[in-house]
Design a protein around this motif. Structure first.
Motif, short mmCIF file in Angstrom:
data_model
loop_
_atom_site.label_atom_id
_atom_site.label_comp_id
_atom_site.label_asym_id
_atom_site.label_seq_id
_atom_site.Cartn_x
_atom_site.Cartn_y
_atom_site.Cartn_z
N TYR A 43 -4.56 11.13 -6.09
CA TYR A 43 -4.25 9.82 -5.56
C TYR A 43 -3.32 10.02 -4.38
CZ TYR A 43 -6.26 8.26 -9.90
OH TYR A 43 -7.13 8.03 -10.94
N MET A 44 -3.81 9.71 -3.19
CA MET A 44 -3.04 9.86 -1.97
C MET A 44 -2.41 8.52 -1.63
SD MET A 44 -3.45 13.03 -1.29
CE MET A 44 -2.83 13.21 0.36
N VAL A 45 -1.12 8.53 -1.35
CA VAL A 45 -0.37 7.30 -1.06
C VAL A 45 0.50 7.55 0.17
CG1 VAL A 45 1.28 5.63 -1.96
CG2 VAL A 45 -0.33 6.71 -3.51
N TYR A 46 0.51 6.61 1.09
CA TYR A 46 1.34 6.69 2.29
C TYR A 46 2.54 5.77 2.08
CZ TYR A 46 2.52 6.67 7.27
OH TYR A 46 3.17 6.81 8.48
N ILE A 47 3.74 6.33 2.10
CA ILE A 47 4.96 5.57 1.82
C ILE A 47 5.77 5.46 3.10
CG2 ILE A 47 7.02 5.42 0.39
CD1 ILE A 47 5.56 7.20 -1.64
N THR A 48 6.07 4.23 3.51
CA THR A 48 6.79 3.99 4.76
C THR A 48 7.94 3.02 4.52
OG1 THR A 48 5.34 2.13 5.33
CG2 THR A 48 4.70 4.31 6.14
N GLY A 49 8.75 2.85 5.54
CA GLY A 49 9.81 1.86 5.49
C GLY A 49 11.14 2.46 5.08
N ALA A 50 11.89 1.71 4.30
CA ALA A 50 13.27 2.05 3.95
C ALA A 50 13.35 3.00 2.76
CB ALA A 50 14.06 0.77 3.68
N VAL A 51 12.73 4.19 2.91
CA VAL A 51 12.85 5.26 1.93
C VAL A 51 13.43 6.49 2.62
CG1 VAL A 51 10.99 4.47 0.40
CG2 VAL A 51 10.46 5.97 2.30
N PRO A 60 -1.37 13.65 -9.08
CA PRO A 60 -2.55 14.04 -9.85
C PRO A 60 -3.06 12.91 -10.75
CG PRO A 60 -0.59 15.07 -10.76
CD PRO A 60 -0.18 14.35 -9.50
N ASP A 61 -2.19 12.01 -11.12
CA ASP A 61 -2.55 10.89 -11.99
C ASP A 61 -2.04 9.60 -11.38
OD1 ASP A 61 -3.63 12.51 -14.12
OD2 ASP A 61 -1.56 13.07 -14.60
N VAL A 62 -2.48 8.51 -11.95
CA VAL A 62 -1.99 7.20 -11.51
C VAL A 62 -0.54 7.07 -11.96
CG1 VAL A 62 -2.22 4.71 -11.79
CG2 VAL A 62 -4.25 6.13 -11.62
N VAL A 63 0.33 6.69 -11.04
CA VAL A 63 1.74 6.46 -11.33
C VAL A 63 2.11 5.06 -10.84
CG1 VAL A 63 2.37 8.91 -11.20
CG2 VAL A 63 2.51 7.50 -9.16
N THR A 64 3.31 4.65 -11.13
CA THR A 64 3.76 3.34 -10.66
C THR A 64 4.29 3.47 -9.24
OG1 THR A 64 6.02 3.64 -11.46
CG2 THR A 64 4.43 2.62 -13.00
N GLU A 91 -2.94 2.99 -6.14
CA GLU A 91 -4.37 3.21 -5.97
C GLU A 91 -4.55 4.25 -4.88
OE1 GLU A 91 -6.26 -0.49 -5.04
OE2 GLU A 91 -5.29 -1.52 -6.70
N ASP A 92 -5.64 5.00 -4.96
CA ASP A 92 -5.90 6.03 -3.96
C ASP A 92 -6.03 5.39 -2.58
OD1 ASP A 92 -6.40 8.63 -3.05
OD2 ASP A 92 -8.56 8.26 -3.07
N GLY A 93 -5.36 5.96 -1.60
CA GLY A 93 -5.42 5.46 -0.23
C GLY A 93 -4.47 4.31 0.04
N MET A 94 -3.61 4.01 -0.87
CA MET A 94 -2.71 2.86 -0.75
C MET A 94 -1.54 3.17 0.19
SD MET A 94 -0.73 1.31 -4.03
CE MET A 94 -0.34 -0.41 -4.09
N GLN A 95 -1.08 2.16 0.91
CA GLN A 95 0.15 2.28 1.69
C GLN A 95 1.21 1.43 1.01
OE1 GLN A 95 0.17 1.14 5.83
NE2 GLN A 95 2.33 1.57 6.02
N ILE A 96 2.34 2.03 0.78
CA ILE A 96 3.48 1.32 0.19
C ILE A 96 4.53 1.21 1.29
CG2 ILE A 96 5.28 1.36 -1.56
CD1 ILE A 96 3.39 3.24 -3.18
N HIS A 97 4.87 -0.02 1.65
CA HIS A 97 5.88 -0.22 2.69
C HIS A 97 7.06 -0.95 2.07
CE1 HIS A 97 7.69 -0.71 6.60
NE2 HIS A 97 7.92 -1.96 6.28
N LEU A 98 8.20 -0.29 2.08
CA LEU A 98 9.43 -0.89 1.58
C LEU A 98 10.19 -1.43 2.78
CD1 LEU A 98 10.83 -1.25 -1.14
CD2 LEU A 98 12.07 0.84 -0.69
N PRO A 99 10.22 -2.76 2.95
CA PRO A 99 10.85 -3.32 4.15
C PRO A 99 12.37 -3.15 4.15
CG PRO A 99 10.07 -5.07 2.71
CD PRO A 99 9.66 -3.78 2.08
#
Length: 175
Positions: A43-51, A60-64, A91-99
């Motif tokens: 599961y590839m996730v792109y994390i941006t913003g205030a991190v 390797p598995d689904v996480v929160t 979800e795979d391909g998800m972008q998580i943006h923490l404003p």
């Protein structure tokens, strides 16, 4: 005698061919298929913003989302954490943006590096020479009791700050 051996040899050979045609042809037993290890999906996730460490992360598995933000070094102090559901699953391909939440973040000061004694918290006040945590609390108590400083010289009215200590501070503070 040679002819007899030759005739017997030919007869044996012919008999063997006739006998082998009567046999049913048996294939060698096929090998059982080798089952390779089942590949786990990534599961590839792109994390941006205030991190602390934005970027591309693989799980390797689904996480929160909370686990994903934790993998990115956690949220910065001025992140708008309530804008993201930390309990939701990625979800795979998800972008998580923490404003960013810039409310309450002090504006850049134009005081030439001086510390505003009316706005500074205890940590900021301890950056001044000769001011420890106890003295910083005295300054804050004085400020809260008297409504703030109108000029820097009023620092001398704080218990523990005399003329000598004020001389060290006067070029490093502002109101």
């Amino acid at each position: 005698m040679k002819k007899m051996f030759l005739l017997i040899g030919c007869a044996c050979l012919a008999g063997w061919f006739m006998w082998s045609e009567g046999l049913t042809h048996v294939s060698p037993v096929p090998e059982a298929p080798v089952v390779a290890e089942v590949e786990q999906p990534e599961y590839m996730v792109y994390i941006t913003g205030a991190v602390r460490k934005p970027g591309l992360y693989s799980f390797p598995d689904v996480v929160t989302i909370g686990d994903a933000v934790h993998a990115a070094g956690d949220a910065l102090p001025y992140a708008e954490a309530s804008a993201v559901n930390y309990a939701a699953r990625i979800e795979d391909g998800m972008q998580i943006h923490l404003p960013y939440n810039l409310d309450g973040v002090p504006a850049a000061s134009e005081s030439d590096g001086k510390i505003n004694i009316n706005d500074a918290d205890e940590t900021k006040l301890t950056e001044l020479p000769g001011i420890g945590p106890a003295m910083a609390r005295h300054i804050i108590e004085y400020r809260d009791k008297h409504g703030g400083f109108t000029d820097c010289e009023q620092l001398q009215q704080v218990k523990g700050i005399g003329t000598a200590k004020f001389e060290k501070l006067k070029d490093k503070v502002t109101v």
